[in-house]
Motif scaffolding. Structure first.
Motif, mmCIF file in Angstrom:
data_model
loop_
_atom_site.group_PDB
_atom_site.id
_atom_site.type_symbol
_atom_site.label_atom_id
_atom_site.label_comp_id
_atom_site.label_asym_id
_atom_site.label_seq_id
_atom_site.Cartn_x
_atom_site.Cartn_y
_atom_site.Cartn_z
ATOM 1 N N ARG A 110 0.827 -1.195 0.000
ATOM 2 C CA ARG A 110 0.000 0.000 0.000
ATOM 3 C C ARG A 110 0.870 1.257 0.000
ATOM 4 O O ARG A 110 0.625 2.214 -0.734
ATOM 5 C CB ARG A 110 -0.917 -0.007 1.232
ATOM 6 N N LEU A 111 1.912 1.215 0.823
ATOM 7 C CA LEU A 111 2.829 2.344 0.944
ATOM 8 C C LEU A 111 3.453 2.687 -0.411
ATOM 9 O O LEU A 111 3.488 3.846 -0.835
ATOM 10 C CB LEU A 111 3.929 1.977 1.951
ATOM 11 N N LEU A 112 3.910 1.640 -1.075
ATOM 12 C CA LEU A 112 4.550 1.810 -2.374
ATOM 13 C C LEU A 112 3.560 2.362 -3.407
ATOM 14 O O LEU A 112 3.887 3.252 -4.191
ATOM 15 C CB LEU A 112 5.086 0.445 -2.826
ATOM 16 N N ASN A 113 2.329 1.825 -3.376
ATOM 17 C CA ASN A 113 1.299 2.313 -4.293
ATOM 18 C C ASN A 113 1.014 3.788 -4.083
ATOM 19 O O ASN A 113 0.887 4.553 -5.033
ATOM 20 C CB ASN A 113 -0.010 1.538 -4.086
ATOM 21 N N GLN A 114 0.905 4.158 -2.809
ATOM 22 C CA GLN A 114 0.618 5.563 -2.496
ATOM 23 C C GLN A 114 1.731 6.464 -3.009
ATOM 24 O O GLN A 114 1.478 7.475 -3.657
ATOM 25 C CB GLN A 114 0.473 5.751 -0.982
ATOM 26 N N ALA A 115 2.961 6.065 -2.722
ATOM 27 C CA ALA A 115 4.104 6.899 -3.099
ATOM 28 C C ALA A 115 4.221 6.993 -4.624
ATOM 29 O O ALA A 115 4.426 8.075 -5.175
ATOM 30 C CB ALA A 115 5.392 6.351 -2.486
ATOM 31 N N SER A 116 4.060 5.861 -5.310
ATOM 32 C CA SER A 116 4.209 5.861 -6.765
ATOM 33 C C SER A 116 3.089 6.639 -7.438
ATOM 34 O O SER A 116 3.313 7.392 -8.390
ATOM 35 C CB SER A 116 4.200 4.425 -7.309
ATOM 36 N N LEU A 117 1.865 6.454 -6.927
ATOM 37 C CA LEU A 117 0.715 7.120 -7.520
ATOM 38 C C LEU A 117 0.804 8.631 -7.305
ATOM 39 O O LEU A 117 0.486 9.422 -8.194
ATOM 40 C CB LEU A 117 -0.581 6.574 -6.898
ATOM 41 N N HIS A 118 1.275 8.998 -6.131
ATOM 42 C CA HIS A 118 1.517 10.398 -5.800
ATOM 43 C C HIS A 118 2.413 11.031 -6.873
ATOM 44 O O HIS A 118 2.150 12.118 -7.369
ATOM 45 C CB HIS A 118 2.196 10.437 -4.431
ATOM 46 N N LEU A 119 3.454 10.291 -7.228
ATOM 47 C CA LEU A 119 4.422 10.764 -8.221
ATOM 48 C C LEU A 119 3.781 10.857 -9.604
ATOM 49 O O LEU A 119 3.920 11.843 -10.321
ATOM 50 C CB LEU A 119 5.595 9.787 -8.257
ATOM 51 N N LEU A 120 3.045 9.801 -9.958
ATOM 52 C CA LEU A 120 2.428 9.737 -11.283
ATOM 53 C C LEU A 120 1.411 10.856 -11.460
ATOM 54 O O LEU A 120 1.339 11.497 -12.515
ATOM 55 C CB LEU A 120 1.753 8.373 -11.448
ATOM 56 N N GLN A 121 0.629 11.077 -10.393
ATOM 57 C CA GLN A 121 -0.439 12.068 -10.488
ATOM 58 C C GLN A 121 0.070 13.497 -10.428
ATOM 59 O O GLN A 121 -0.665 14.433 -10.742
ATOM 60 C CB GLN A 121 -1.496 11.810 -9.406
ATOM 61 N N ALA A 122 1.338 13.668 -10.020
ATOM 62 C CA ALA A 122 1.917 15.013 -10.035
ATOM 63 C C ALA A 122 2.091 15.481 -11.481
ATOM 64 O O ALA A 122 2.364 16.643 -11.739
ATOM 65 C CB ALA A 122 3.240 15.032 -9.290
ATOM 66 N N GLY A 123 1.903 14.548 -12.406
ATOM 67 C CA GLY A 123 1.927 14.919 -13.821
ATOM 68 C C GLY A 123 3.318 14.935 -14.405
ATOM 69 O O GLY A 123 4.215 14.218 -13.955
ATOM 70 N N GLY A 124 3.492 15.755 -15.392
ATOM 71 C CA GLY A 124 4.735 15.749 -16.139
ATOM 72 C C GLY A 124 4.342 15.801 -17.599
ATOM 73 O O GLY A 124 3.200 15.490 -17.950
#
Lengths: 320, 320
Positions: free
Chosen positions: B30-44
């Motif tokens: 869950r921790l990893l999902n949260q951190a990765s999704l946080h990054l992905l959703q920050a856009g780019g």
């Protein structure tokens, strides 16, 4: 008997790999060279390269090709240790200061990244797409294992399954894949490399359980770090899980944190050693070792089968 | 004009890649999902996938094959950002807290490792040994660039060459390789993928120089982090190097450290903006952009050449 005596006929090739490892970590950054060389010179059993080479003997053995897989797997393993020490906040490894303690976490992160990248670069000399798929999948599992280790730190309600999955991902798969990729790189038949994978997996499980036992039973001198470091860092290993079946011991263990004093740690370890936890853990390690030896039965007869058996016995039963 | 308008004909494929990125980072942690999704959703901007897809149009374009390279390159880029934020001790990226600030350095290290490993796994679906050699070599260079960035932090005696080599390794090569691998994955001729590599390299250099200018000229709102963050973190960029040719400005800049107050930083930035440093940096960025546009001349005529030109112009001249 020393480990390198068992495969003395590989000496020239192992020496070549050792030299190649030194070349591999060279860069134009002095800091990076110092950190990487520090790690390399701290030694290690190089069991992954040994398994790569031995397994390659089941196919058309060519050191100039197979060395790429051997170097790659050792570098990937080394890189994972560097990041591991950051996670565990470890000060010592093999009696030497860790990179994160001699320099800092950031240097350790990038030294790990660099060594890992160099490992990948070596691996790409193996022109077999299957080999890359297997390795990349294993690296993903390795990461999952490390993340589980962070999550499970000081978590006393974990069970045997959590532990076994964690050591599978953290240790056993990379050893399994060392055997498999050695065989694939030398063009051994699929039947052989699948069996070698199983052999490596079972050896790896046995190896890690023995490692986890030794963390409690060996001396600080033998370990190159204080005994019980795993538990102190919050890694709940098999003997600790067994020890926790005793309610009194469980409450002792549950109180362990990174702030626990060295004196208290010694008492907790003594209690664990006085229980049947070590003996029971040895039995599990032995069970995996037996499975590994059984896997060998299914492999074609050749002169390295005996060597694989001796290596497996050595690392499953080693005293430190 | 918005960037995604330029390649609107790729919309379906870009959307597919976005979905694939979400799938790629999923795990049972869950921790990893949260951190990765946080990054992905920050856009780019997803410029690496865009370059992969556009370059693939020079060969036999098959989204089901080429998407693997596109996803791999974006994941590797994302992973490098996560580790970068640890090195730079950065609190914000694209207006959101970085993983290292929302969680901690250790989580950031492992999230980066995991995303990177998943990138590799996608890449192994491209069954072309040359592609893997190119990518692994680029990753080694990327690491060297990051290590140079640590070494060169707050080091005011560095020169233009140090800077250019660093941004080549840190940024330009991965963009160059995005173009090259897109072409390789679709079986474009060697002449074409070599030229696309040069195009991507020149675009990448122009892109990073523009990025380094914007760090000083754009507003905090546009940047999603305080203006001048690079200099504050010790990253000596092209405009800063030019500004230091003025002795008075040099001594102002030499005094900057992570302990410098926000107020003092504002003054230093104002002094840099008042010099000719920004204008001169723009000229260098423009020179690389011109080289990129020239590279396009040598490519076969097709409908994506115009798009590549527009994308290059956009990212070389963007305002934020």
């Amino acid at each position: 008997m020393k480990l390198n005596r068992i495969y003395s006929f590989l000496k020239t090739d192992i020496d070549q790999i050792e030299k190649e490892l030194e070349t591999a970590i060279e860069s134009d950054s002095r800091l990076l060279n110092q950190a990487s060389l520090h790690l390399l010179q701290a030694g290690g059993k190089r069991i992954r390269p040994v398994f790569v080479l031995l397994s390659a003997k089941f196919g058309e053995y060519d050191i100039n090709s197979v060395k790429n897989a051997a170097v790659a797997l050792e570098l990937i393993h080394m890189a994972s240790l560097v990041h591991d020490d950051v996670i565990d906040d470890a000060e010592l490894r093999r009696g030497k200061p860790t990179i994160k303690s001699q320099w800092d976490n950031r240097i350790a992160m990038y030294t790990g990244d660099y060594i890992f990248a160099r490992g990948l670069e070596y691996m790409t000399n193996i022109k077999n797409p299957e080999a890359h798929q297997i390795l990349s999948h294993t690296i993903v599992e390795l990461c999952k294992g490390e993340i589980a280790q962070i999550k499970d730190k000081y978590r006393c309600d974990q069970n045997l399954r959590d532990y076994l999955l964690r050591i599978k991902r953290k240790t056993a798969l990379l050893i399994a894949v060392s055997c498999q990729l050695g065989a694939i790189a030398s063009g051994a038949p699929e039947e052989v490399h699948r069996r070698l994978f199983r052999f490596g997996y079972h050896v790896g499980m046995s190896y890690q359980i023995t490692d986890d036992i030794l963390d409690l039973t060996a001396s600080e001198e033998e370990l190159g770090k204080p005994a019980g470091s795993d538990l102190w860092q919050g890694n709940i290993t098999l003997p600790v899980l067994y020890a926790m079946e005793d309610p009194a011991l469980r409450s002792e263990i549950e109180r362990v944190s990174e702030n626990t004093s060295a004196e208290t740690m010694k008492k907790v370890i003594a209690s664990i050693l006085a229980s049947d936890a070590i003996e029971r853990s040895h039995r599990v390690s032995r069970m995996y070792l037996d499975k590994a030896l059984e896997d060998l039965e299914y492999l074609p007869q050749n002169r390295v089968k005996k060597t694989l058996k001796n290596v497996a016995n050595f690392i499953g039963k080693r005293k430190y």
